[in-house]
Design an enzyme around this catalytic site. Structure first.
Site, PDB file in Angstrom:
ATOM      1  N   LYS A 155      48.596  40.910  40.013  1.00 32.73           N
ATOM      2  CA  LYS A 155      49.540  40.025  40.715  1.00 32.73           C
ATOM      3  C   LYS A 155      50.816  39.874  39.896  1.00 32.73           C
ATOM      4  O   LYS A 155      50.737  39.723  38.670  1.00 32.73           O
ATOM      5  CB  LYS A 155      48.927  38.648  40.905  1.00 32.73           C
ATOM      6  CG  LYS A 155      49.934  37.656  41.503  1.00 32.73           C
ATOM      7  CD  LYS A 155      49.310  36.394  41.965  1.00 32.73           C
ATOM      8  CE  LYS A 155      48.897  35.501  40.820  1.00 32.73           C
ATOM      9  NZ  LYS A 155      48.102  34.394  41.303  1.00 32.73           N
TER      10      LYS A 155
ATOM     11  N   TRP B 161      37.511  36.453  43.256  1.00 34.09           N
ATOM     12  CA  TRP B 161      37.643  37.906  43.074  1.00 34.09           C
ATOM     13  C   TRP B 161      36.353  38.488  42.499  1.00 34.09           C
ATOM     14  O   TRP B 161      35.954  39.600  42.849  1.00 34.09           O
ATOM     15  CB  TRP B 161      38.825  38.229  42.151  1.00 34.09           C
ATOM     16  CG  TRP B 161      40.173  38.176  42.821  1.00 34.09           C
ATOM     17  CD1 TRP B 161      40.522  37.395  43.883  1.00 34.09           C
ATOM     18  CD2 TRP B 161      41.337  38.939  42.484  1.00 34.09           C
ATOM     19  NE1 TRP B 161      41.844  37.613  44.204  1.00 34.09           N
ATOM     20  CE2 TRP B 161      42.368  38.550  43.377  1.00 34.09           C
ATOM     21  CE3 TRP B 161      41.623  39.883  41.508  1.00 34.09           C
ATOM     22  CZ2 TRP B 161      43.655  39.106  43.319  1.00 34.09           C
ATOM     23  CZ3 TRP B 161      42.897  40.435  41.444  1.00 34.09           C
ATOM     24  CH2 TRP B 161      43.899  40.057  42.344  1.00 34.09           C
TER      25      TRP B 161
ATOM     26  N   ASP C 201      41.237  33.253  25.985  1.00 31.22           N
ATOM     27  CA  ASP C 201      42.646  33.547  26.271  1.00 31.22           C
ATOM     28  C   ASP C 201      42.828  35.066  26.174  1.00 31.22           C
ATOM     29  O   ASP C 201      42.412  35.663  25.177  1.00 31.22           O
ATOM     30  CB  ASP C 201      43.489  32.840  25.193  1.00 31.22           C
ATOM     31  CG  ASP C 201      44.975  32.904  25.470  1.00 31.22           C
ATOM     32  OD1 ASP C 201      45.416  33.858  26.141  1.00 31.22           O
ATOM     33  OD2 ASP C 201      45.685  32.007  24.993  1.00 31.22           O
TER      34      ASP C 201
ATOM     35  N   ASP D 174      44.758  38.502  38.242  1.00 30.78           N
ATOM     36  CA  ASP D 174      45.337  37.525  39.171  1.00 30.78           C
ATOM     37  C   ASP D 174      45.874  36.369  38.317  1.00 30.78           C
ATOM     38  O   ASP D 174      45.940  35.230  38.765  1.00 30.78           O
ATOM     39  CB  ASP D 174      44.229  37.037  40.126  1.00 30.78           C
ATOM     40  CG  ASP D 174      44.771  36.353  41.372  1.00 30.78           C
ATOM     41  OD1 ASP D 174      45.944  36.583  41.734  1.00 30.78           O
ATOM     42  OD2 ASP D 174      44.019  35.582  41.999  1.00 30.78           O
TER      43      ASP D 174
ATOM     44  N   ASP E  45      38.568  34.070  31.556  1.00 30.19           N
ATOM     45  CA  ASP E  45      39.507  32.997  31.927  1.00 30.19           C
ATOM     46  C   ASP E  45      39.501  31.905  30.859  1.00 30.19           C
ATOM     47  O   ASP E  45      38.510  31.708  30.161  1.00 30.19           O
ATOM     48  CB  ASP E  45      39.135  32.373  33.283  1.00 30.19           C
ATOM     49  CG  ASP E  45      40.355  31.751  33.973  1.00 30.19           C
ATOM     50  OD1 ASP E  45      40.838  32.318  34.962  1.00 30.19           O
ATOM     51  OD2 ASP E  45      40.856  30.701  33.495  1.00 30.19           O
TER      52      ASP E  45
ATOM     53  N   GLY F 219      36.508  32.304  40.612  1.00 26.90           N
ATOM     54  CA  GLY F 219      35.533  33.389  40.763  1.00 26.90           C
ATOM     55  C   GLY F 219      35.521  34.078  42.114  1.00 26.90           C
ATOM     56  O   GLY F 219      34.616  34.870  42.382  1.00 26.90           O
TER      57      GLY F 219
HETATM   58  C1  LIG Z   1      45.136  32.235  40.550  1.00 25.53           C
HETATM   59  S1  LIG Z   1      43.901  31.885  39.372  1.00 25.53           S
HETATM   60  C2  LIG Z   1      42.772  33.213  39.609  1.00 25.53           C
HETATM   61  C3  LIG Z   1      41.986  33.120  40.888  1.00 25.53           C
HETATM   62  C4  LIG Z   1      40.853  34.121  40.958  1.00 25.53           C
HETATM   63  N1  LIG Z   1      41.367  35.477  41.138  1.00 25.53           N
HETATM   64  C5  LIG Z   1      39.914  33.817  42.084  1.00 25.53           C
HETATM   65  O1  LIG Z   1      39.958  34.506  43.123  1.00 25.53           O
HETATM   66  O2  LIG Z   1      39.076  32.912  41.949  1.00 25.53           O
HETATM   67  C6  LIG Z   1      44.701  32.309  37.851  1.00 25.53           C
HETATM   68  C7  LIG Z   1      43.876  32.082  36.624  1.00 25.53           C
HETATM   69  O3  LIG Z   1      44.559  32.612  35.475  1.00 25.53           O
HETATM   70  C8  LIG Z   1      44.037  31.911  34.352  1.00 25.53           C
HETATM   71  N2  LIG Z   1      44.844  32.133  33.147  1.00 25.53           N
HETATM   72  C9  LIG Z   1      46.149  31.823  32.937  1.00 25.53           C
HETATM   73  N3  LIG Z   1      46.536  32.170  31.699  1.00 25.53           N
HETATM   74  C10 LIG Z   1      45.460  32.736  31.088  1.00 25.53           C
HETATM   75  C11 LIG Z   1      45.240  33.318  29.804  1.00 25.53           C
HETATM   76  N4  LIG Z   1      46.215  33.375  28.879  1.00 25.53           N
HETATM   77  N5  LIG Z   1      44.014  33.820  29.522  1.00 25.53           N
HETATM   78  C12 LIG Z   1      43.017  33.752  30.453  1.00 25.53           C
HETATM   79  N6  LIG Z   1      43.168  33.226  31.698  1.00 25.53           N
HETATM   80  C13 LIG Z   1      44.371  32.715  32.011  1.00 25.53           C
HETATM   81  C14 LIG Z   1      44.052  30.466  34.821  1.00 25.53           C
HETATM   82  O4  LIG Z   1      43.187  29.667  34.037  1.00 25.53           O
HETATM   83  C15 LIG Z   1      43.591  30.612  36.289  1.00 25.53           C
HETATM   84  O5  LIG Z   1      42.224  30.339  36.426  1.00 25.53           O
END
Ligand SMILES: C[S@@+](CC[C@H](N)C(=O)[O-])C[C@H]1O[C@@H](n2cnc3c(N)ncnc32)[C@H](O)[C@@H]1O
Length: 204
Positions: A155, A55, A91, A115, A73, A53
């Site tokens: 990203k 962002w 998802d 991200d 997420d 969270g």
């Molecule tokens: C690098 S983290 C994000 C960090 C966030 N921007 C922050 O500042 O707190 C990447 C996120 O992408 C999510 N993610 C990956 N594949 C996903 C999908 N198919 N659907 C939803 N979320 C997904 C992961 O669960 C993870 O929490």
């Protein structure tokens, strides 16, 4: 002797903590948003891959109490103490996700950010391709939920498929810039695409 990356990583970690942010990457979004003036008060923002969270906190600061921020997420996100930050656990590939996002947004979004990151295997080529798959999905979602003229920050991991992916993004926007934030480790292949002036066509 710690490497330059470690020293910088520790510095930005402490800075994020000092600012009360849940993630170091909050500082990356802050830098991009300020440089390219992405957010305005009152805007609707969709955040794909939003846990834990960090962002979301930056987006809420930027759009203020009159805006709306929606985070999606797979993982649960501890709610932020604001009525206008809404969360969807799901998802981004799920067939009903666009409907859920649009329902909460009450219309189209001004900004979509991604991200998204897969579970990393440590094999760069594999992680690169998996991350681009997620980014491709993010682009498809954003082209359904974003208004014409809107912006997207996404990203991506650099690698052999980057050029092809970049070419698939470019036609949808007036301009697409590649940005490497200061808080991003030099050794990391991540960069952020800053896409402005959405043309309003669907990518799917
Ligand atoms: C690098 S983290 C994000 C960090 C966030 N921007 C922050 O500042 O707190 C990447 C996120 O992408 C999510 N993610 C990956 N594949 C996903 C999908 N198919 N659907 C939803 N979320 C997904 C992961 O669960 C993870 O929490």
């Amino acid at each position: 002797m710690p490497s330059k990356d470690q020293v910088l990583g520790d510095f930005y970690y402490r800075e994020a903590k000092r600012g009360g942010y849940r993630s170091r990457s909050a500082l990356k979004l802050k830098e991009i948003a300020e440089k390219y003036r992405i957010f305005r008060k009152g805007q609707v923002v969709i955040d794909l891959g939003a846990a834990p969270g960090g962002w979301l906190q930056v987006e809420r600061e930027m759009v203020g109490p009159e805006g709306l921020v929606i985070g999606v997420d797979l993982s649960p996100i501890t709610p932020l103490p604001f009525d206008n930050v809404r969360l969807i656990r799901g998802d981004i590939a799920a067939p009903d996700i666009i409907e859920q996002v649009c329902k909460l947004a009450g219309g189209k979004a001004d900004v979509v950010v991604s991200d998204l990151a897969p579970k990393f295997s440590g094999i760069h080529d594999l992680d690169h391709v998996r991350q681009l798959d997620l980014s491709t999905m993010a682009l498809a979602v954003s082209s359904r939920v974003m208004r014409a003229g809107g912006s997207m920050i996404m990203k991506v991991l650099m690698g052999s498929e980057f050029k092809r992916f970049f070419s698939s993004v470019e036609p949808h926007f007036g301009s697409v810039r590649i940005h490497k934030p200061k808080a991003s480790r030099e050794s990391s292949s991540e960069v952020y695409l800053v896409c402005m002036g959405f043309r309003g066509k669907s990518s799917s």
